[in-house]
Write an enzyme that holds these catalytic residues in place. Structure first.
Site, mmCIF file in Angstrom:
data_model
loop_
_atom_site.group_PDB
_atom_site.id
_atom_site.type_symbol
_atom_site.label_atom_id
_atom_site.label_comp_id
_atom_site.label_asym_id
_atom_site.label_seq_id
_atom_site.Cartn_x
_atom_site.Cartn_y
_atom_site.Cartn_z
ATOM 1 N N LEU A 282 0.443 -1.252 0.220
ATOM 2 C CA LEU A 282 0.058 0.077 0.350
ATOM 3 C C LEU A 282 0.928 1.534 -0.327
ATOM 4 C CD1 LEU A 282 -2.833 0.559 -0.211
ATOM 5 C CD2 LEU A 282 -3.470 0.468 2.483
ATOM 6 N N ASP A 283 0.431 2.143 -1.129
ATOM 7 C CA ASP A 283 1.537 3.441 -1.412
ATOM 8 C C ASP A 283 1.825 3.884 0.397
ATOM 9 O OD1 ASP A 283 1.526 2.818 -3.633
ATOM 10 O OD2 ASP A 283 0.412 4.050 -4.310
ATOM 11 N N PHE A 284 2.718 4.328 0.567
ATOM 12 C CA PHE A 284 3.234 5.719 1.499
ATOM 13 C C PHE A 284 2.493 6.530 1.824
ATOM 14 C CE2 PHE A 284 5.778 9.358 3.615
ATOM 15 C CZ PHE A 284 6.727 8.451 4.559
#
Length: 180
Positions: free
Chosen positions: A44-46
């Site tokens: 999951l993206d930052f």
């Protein structure tokens, strides 16, 4: 069934246990979860929030993350503007990205969801409205939902993964986790 952990990843946390980047350290899963032998099934993206599934079984981990198994991932996306039916239909048919057309998404406009405040808050523009979409996909290209909404003219401002398959964020506060 092997052990599974559901984690509500806050904004600004890496979806891995270590930060390989030099310089100021960033928060990682290790700052929230102490469960040796568990590893994320997907990323999951930052700058995204929401549900991460962690497993202690490599085969289960691969099955959850691999798009061949078409496990549905549902996101709540706050987007700039108010998508019309043409934009929603494009998302439903599949969006052309640089590496090809995405699989069709299930998408609907929704009322503002009752979510925790994001820290930092999203930028608000007085002259540009925003709206929320519930979007479900069965693949996991890099930054896919953000690129899909941008491709139809509605950049994503906030992205929360609500569910992966049958698992949801229900009852899980940001930074909290539970083993199932």
């Amino acid at each position: 069934m092997s052990g599974i952990i559901l984690f509500n990843k806050p904004y600004g946390v890496l979806s891995q246990f270590t930060d390989e980047r030099q310089g100021e350290p960033r928060p990682t899963l290790a700052d929230y979860i102490e469960a040796p032998g568990f590893y994320p099934a997907g990323r999951l993206d930052f700058d995204s929030e929401g549900l991460m599934v962690l497993c202690e079984d490599g085969r289960m981990q691969a099955r959850i993350a691999d798009p061949r198994y078409k496990l549905t991932k549902t996101y709540l996306a706050q987007v700039e503007g108010e998508p019309d039916s043409a934009a929603l239909d494009t998302l439903r048919r599949g969006v052309r990205l640089k590496e090809g057309v995405t699989r069709p998404a299930e998408v609907e406009r929704i009322a503002d969801p009752d979510l925790w405040p994001r820290n930092p808050p999203i930028r608000v523009r007085k002259t540009v409205p925003d709206s929320w979409l519930r979007l479900s996909i069965r693949e996991g290209r890099n930054r896919q939902v953000r690129r899909m909404t941008a491709a139809v003219g509605h950049p994503t401002l906030r992205l929360v993964r609500w569910s992966v398959g049958e698992w949801t964020l229900d009852g899980l506060a940001p930074g909290a986790w539970r083993r199932i």
